[in-house]
Design a protein around this motif. Structure first.
Motif, short mmCIF file in Angstrom:
data_model
loop_
_atom_site.label_atom_id
_atom_site.label_comp_id
_atom_site.label_asym_id
_atom_site.label_seq_id
_atom_site.Cartn_x
_atom_site.Cartn_y
_atom_site.Cartn_z
N GLN A 79 0.83 -1.19 0.00
CA GLN A 79 0.00 0.00 0.00
C GLN A 79 0.87 1.25 0.00
OE1 GLN A 79 -3.45 -0.06 2.71
NE2 GLN A 79 -2.73 -2.05 3.43
N VAL A 80 0.39 2.27 -0.70
CA VAL A 80 0.99 3.60 -0.66
C VAL A 80 -0.10 4.54 -0.15
CG1 VAL A 80 2.13 5.44 -1.93
CG2 VAL A 80 2.53 3.04 -2.57
N ILE A 81 0.16 5.17 1.00
CA ILE A 81 -0.87 5.90 1.73
C ILE A 81 -0.46 7.37 1.86
CG2 ILE A 81 -2.22 6.01 3.85
CD1 ILE A 81 -2.58 3.41 2.29
N GLY A 82 -1.36 8.27 1.44
CA GLY A 82 -1.13 9.70 1.60
C GLY A 82 -1.47 10.18 3.00
N GLU A 83 -1.59 11.50 3.16
CA GLU A 83 -1.80 12.06 4.51
C GLU A 83 -2.95 13.04 4.53
OE1 GLU A 83 -0.17 15.85 4.66
OE2 GLU A 83 -1.07 15.04 2.84
N ARG A 84 -3.98 12.82 3.70
CA ARG A 84 -5.09 13.77 3.63
C ARG A 84 -5.75 13.98 4.98
NH1 ARG A 84 -10.45 12.29 0.46
NH2 ARG A 84 -11.09 14.06 1.71
N ASN A 85 -5.77 12.97 5.82
CA ASN A 85 -6.43 13.09 7.12
C ASN A 85 -5.59 13.83 8.14
OD1 ASN A 85 -8.65 11.54 6.17
ND2 ASN A 85 -7.53 9.65 6.58
N ASN A 86 -4.30 14.05 7.82
CA ASN A 86 -3.40 14.76 8.73
C ASN A 86 -2.68 15.90 8.03
OD1 ASN A 86 -3.70 12.84 11.06
ND2 ASN A 86 -2.83 11.42 9.56
N HIS A 87 -3.22 16.35 6.89
CA HIS A 87 -2.55 17.39 6.13
C HIS A 87 -2.52 18.69 6.92
CE1 HIS A 87 -0.92 18.88 2.38
NE2 HIS A 87 -1.73 19.93 2.42
N LEU A 88 -1.38 19.40 6.85
CA LEU A 88 -1.19 20.60 7.66
C LEU A 88 -1.57 21.88 6.94
CD1 LEU A 88 2.26 19.64 9.24
CD2 LEU A 88 -0.04 19.27 10.16
N ALA B 289 -4.19 5.09 -1.35
CA ALA B 289 -5.32 5.67 -0.62
C ALA B 289 -4.91 6.91 0.15
CB ALA B 289 -5.89 4.63 0.35
N ASP B 290 -5.94 7.73 0.47
CA ASP B 290 -5.79 8.88 1.38
C ASP B 290 -4.86 9.95 0.84
OD1 ASP B 290 -7.42 7.38 3.02
OD2 ASP B 290 -5.81 6.73 4.34
N GLY B 291 -4.76 10.09 -0.49
CA GLY B 291 -3.93 11.14 -1.06
C GLY B 291 -4.59 12.51 -0.95
N TRP B 292 -3.80 13.55 -0.73
CA TRP B 292 -4.30 14.93 -0.75
C TRP B 292 -4.80 15.29 -2.14
CZ3 TRP B 292 -6.17 18.15 2.54
CH2 TRP B 292 -6.20 19.53 2.30
N GLY B 293 -4.29 14.58 -3.15
CA GLY B 293 -4.75 14.74 -4.53
C GLY B 293 -5.29 13.43 -5.06
N ASP B 294 -4.48 12.71 -5.86
CA ASP B 294 -4.91 11.48 -6.53
C ASP B 294 -4.27 10.25 -5.88
OD1 ASP B 294 -5.91 13.40 -8.23
OD2 ASP B 294 -4.51 12.97 -9.86
N GLY B 295 -4.92 9.11 -6.08
CA GLY B 295 -4.26 7.87 -5.75
C GLY B 295 -3.12 7.61 -6.73
N LEU B 296 -3.42 7.65 -8.02
CA LEU B 296 -2.44 7.43 -9.08
C LEU B 296 -2.66 8.48 -10.15
CD1 LEU B 296 -0.31 5.76 -10.66
CD2 LEU B 296 -2.17 4.27 -11.42
N SER B 297 -1.58 9.14 -10.57
CA SER B 297 -1.66 10.15 -11.63
C SER B 297 -0.64 9.79 -12.71
CB SER B 297 -1.37 11.54 -11.07
OG SER B 297 -1.51 12.53 -12.07
N ILE B 298 -1.10 9.77 -13.97
CA ILE B 298 -0.25 9.43 -15.11
C ILE B 298 -0.33 10.57 -16.10
CG2 ILE B 298 0.22 7.73 -16.91
CD1 ILE B 298 -1.56 5.77 -15.29
N GLY B 299 0.81 11.14 -16.48
CA GLY B 299 0.76 12.28 -17.39
C GLY B 299 2.10 12.55 -18.04
N ALA B 300 2.24 13.75 -18.56
CA ALA B 300 3.42 14.15 -19.32
C ALA B 300 4.38 14.95 -18.45
CB ALA B 300 3.01 14.99 -20.53
N ALA B 301 5.63 14.99 -18.90
CA ALA B 301 6.64 15.86 -18.30
C ALA B 301 6.89 17.02 -19.25
CB ALA B 301 7.93 15.08 -18.06
N ASP B 302 6.89 18.21 -18.71
CA ASP B 302 7.09 19.41 -19.53
C ASP B 302 8.48 19.99 -19.30
OD1 ASP B 302 4.57 19.74 -20.95
OD2 ASP B 302 3.72 20.00 -18.95
N GLY B 303 9.00 20.60 -20.32
CA GLY B 303 10.29 21.26 -20.27
C GLY B 303 10.47 21.94 -21.61
N SER B 304 11.68 21.86 -22.16
CA SER B 304 11.88 22.42 -23.50
C SER B 304 11.04 21.65 -24.52
CB SER B 304 13.36 22.36 -23.88
OG SER B 304 13.84 21.02 -23.78
#
Length: 412
Positions: A167-176, A202-217
């Motif tokens: 499991q990978v667990i966020g801290e939404r219930n204890n976010h400061l 679970a319990d992410g301040w945002g998403d459980g899993l996010s898949i996207g692009a990397a931006d730069g030049s």
């Protein structure tokens, strides 16, 4: 002999994935026990507890086996690099030392049973040619922070990566803090050939899993990403976000109890409006998407070629599936039930969608108890719908959308 061994290995892997989905479904429901369900869900379900699993297991012939990724044979244990796993010490640096110690050919980093506190502002940063393998009794748990953005596990511009187990667990219930929406349990950005499987986020301040692009030049899309047998529950923004990507496949997974900030979807397929890149090629199959504060699945602008098939999508507070400005897709053989708005909505310049073989039941519960003026739900068989809204309690197609509606099954 080798064929027999391979068959036994495949059978064992299939049994393990099925067992994990059953166990994780129970965990998701237990996690939601301390979270207030939306009023409509409480009213409709207070006398009928949710069973542990309501997605039919696939037959042996249709079990999806996610791809393994190329890597070397080295195996490193994070305990040998100073990780405690006691839920007290910060284990971020120790796990990172193990990852950084892999040879150039890569390998596997093993996380044994335990609770590993992670400084999510620093992240566990993955490298190419590696497998982060959590024991099924291992947890990576984010320490409390006030950051708008964090990633507990971060795969950034790497290739041939596998993340599995535990499991990978966020801290939404204890976010400061009180701002931001990008605290993700697992982030995959600008990567190629990635598998995420057999785990709970679970319990992410945002998403459980996010898949996207990397931006730069230049913009680097994520490509060839397989998600299998995962549970994303009680995350604040989305269970799963699919941004600017090519070829993402999601199988045999559960996305539930999302809520706290909009959109609040189980799955949101929505590329950031940057440059000319878009999302192209998404398959969501045999998933259970339920009890989310927004739409079950949202397909939003600059998205091409999405297939939603063989899923159960129910008790969401928005649409079951909503497409806006999306091009070319298939919604087939799903069960869409008890969603607060329509089962499927195709709106605002959505084109090239087919809706066929679905079962619709008791959707649009926003108007629960209101007499439906359409006594017989409107169905259109084999016809391109280009004029007049086709609106029922189950299916909404606006006049500027083009869709082909086949034979679906409706129940009030």
């Amino acid at each position: 002999m080798n064929n027999d061994h391979s068959a036994r290995h495949a059978d064992a892997a299939d049994r393990a994935r099925r067992r994990f989905l059953r166990q994780s479904s129970t965990l998701a429901l237990l996690a939601a026990g301390g979270m207030a369900l939306p009023a409509i869900a409480r009213e409709m379900r207070s006398s009928k507890p949710l069973p542990a699993v309501r997605v039919a297991e696939p037959s042996q012939a249709t079990v999806y086996v996610p791809p393994s990724r190329a890597r070397g044979s080295a195996v490193l244990d994070v305990r040998n690099y100073g990780a405690y796993g006691d839920g007290i010490h910060d284990d971020t640096a120790a796990i990172q030392r193990a990852i950084d110690a892999l040879p150039s050919t890569g390998g596997t980093v093993v996380v044994p049973p335990g609770v590993y506190l992670i400084d999510a502002e620093k992240s566990v940063r993955l490298r190419s040619l590696m497998h982060l393998q959590l024991d099924h009794e291992a947890k990576l748990v984010a320490r409390s922070n006030a950051a708008d953005r964090y990633y507990v596990v971060n795969a950034y511009k790497v290739n041939d990566v596998e993340i599995s187990g535990g499991q990978v667990i966020g801290e939404r219930n204890n976010h400061l803090g009180s701002t931001g929406e990008w605290g993700h349990c697992v982030m995959v950005r600008g990567c190629k050939r990635v598998t995420v499987r057999d785990m709970r986020m679970a319990d992410g301040w945002g998403d459980g899993l996010s898949i996207g692009a990397a931006d730069g030049s230049t913009t680097v899309l994520s490509e060839d990403v397989a998600v299998a047998n995962v549970v994303c529950s009680n995350n604040r923004r989305q269970g799963l976000t699919i941004g600017r990507t090519r070829d993402v496949r999601v199988h045999d997974s559960q996305f539930c109890y999302t809520g706290g900030i909009k959109p609040g979807c189980g799955i949101d397929i929505e590329p950031d409006p940057i440059g000319t890149s878009l999302t192209d090629g998404v398959l969501i199959q045999n998933c259970w998407i339920h009890d989310n504060a927004g739409n079950g699945i949202q397909i939003y602008k600059e998205v091409h070629d999405v297939t939603v098939r063989d899923c159960r999508i129910e008790f969401n507070q928005g649409y079951g599936v909503l497409a806006i400005g999306a091009v070319d897709g298939t919604i087939a053989n799903n069960t869409l039930a008890h969603n607060r708005l329509y089962g499927v909505g195709l709106r605002v310049a959505t084109t090239g969608y087919g809706v066929d073989g679905n079962t619709f039941r008791n959707n649009k519960t926003l108007y629960f108890g209101v007499t439906n003026t359409t006594t017989t739900p409107i169905t259109v068989t084999g016809t391109s719908v280009t004029t007049n809204p086709k609106t029922t309690w189950h299916l909404e197609i606006t006049t500027d959308s083009v869709a082909t509606v086949g034979t679906n099954y409706y129940a009030q």
